[in-house]
Design an enzyme around this catalytic site. Sequence first.
Site, short mmCIF file in Angstrom:
data_model
loop_
_atom_site.label_atom_id
_atom_site.label_comp_id
_atom_site.label_asym_id
_atom_site.label_seq_id
_atom_site.Cartn_x
_atom_site.Cartn_y
_atom_site.Cartn_z
N ASP A 287 -9.68 20.85 -13.96
CA ASP A 287 -9.40 21.50 -12.87
C ASP A 287 -8.23 22.52 -12.77
O ASP A 287 -7.70 22.57 -13.93
CB ASP A 287 -9.04 20.46 -11.62
CG ASP A 287 -8.88 21.09 -10.44
OD1 ASP A 287 -9.54 22.14 -9.84
OD2 ASP A 287 -8.02 20.76 -9.69
N ASP B 93 -5.87 24.53 -10.00
CA ASP B 93 -5.20 24.22 -9.10
C ASP B 93 -4.55 22.97 -9.04
O ASP B 93 -5.22 22.00 -8.72
CB ASP B 93 -5.58 24.52 -7.65
CG ASP B 93 -5.99 26.23 -7.52
OD1 ASP B 93 -5.07 27.03 -7.67
OD2 ASP B 93 -7.19 26.45 -7.26
#
Length: 314
Positions: free
Chosen positions: A31, A33
């Site tokens: 991922d 963020d």
Amino acid sequence: MAGAFAFKGCQKIRGAQIRVLLEAKDFFLFDCDGVIWHGENAITGAAKVVNALIRRGKNVVFVTNNSTRPRENYVNKFTRLGFTDVMLDQIFSSSYCSALYLRDVVKVRGQVFVIGCEGLRRELLEAGIPCVEEDDDPDATIYNCALAPDVKAVLVGHDDKLTFLKLAKASCYLRDPECLFLATDNDPWHPLSGGRILPGSGSLTAALEVASGRKATVIGKPSRFMFECISSQFSGVDPAQCLMVGDRLETDMLFGSNCGLDTMLTLTGVSQIEEAQEYRSSDLTTNHSYVPDYVVDTIADFLPAFEEIEEQND
């Protein structure tokens, strides 16, 4: 290889345990963020980790539910923050995967009404998918505005310029049972500095689900479709050889579980280990899908493991 490690099960790992994991896995899904960066600041050590994995011949991809920017912008951001080896084909955003879904899976034949930012529309247009043009008079209302013909899908993403008129139009289009209802992701909110939060795409989708009486098909995490996109573009992807690294239990860990991947929670983002332990102790077996296999404070914890590997190879 999934399940082969004695230290699995919401366990904080470090040192030699991380080294064993790095040597065993061929495919790393990150991922962005909260894992790779916070806004315009890279997580300390993240660039070194990603660049080292790529240079060691590992497959690295980035799976993000952020639909606000096209993939080219992500490449520029990676480069700007010191991730020198990241290429376009390693980035799988919910906007890009939504475009692939509309083009290759449902083969939409008509226009798409988009609730979302310009980055989402750009991904659709680059895939050859026509979007409804928004050119209403400033004083237009749902009573007198024009509705586009031949709308075959409504797609909801993050939209910081959402208006009541957009919501009303989308509700009208979805009265046609043949019109598809899609969402880039169902993230409810995103953290901001100072303790503030930003409503996510999931909150906008929920409003439209209530208005239309329909449920959206979610494209991004935790849906399996993102992993299917990766598998279609990288040959020989074996879920047992993959590690999903994320910061959100209900999105990243559930995505990994849905796809048969080992999962790692990093504590630099939304979820913390106490929440994971609560899910692990829950009597509801469905909650166990939110529990990570491994936990690290930050992906910079990989760096000592790389040093151990180099020492062994000297």
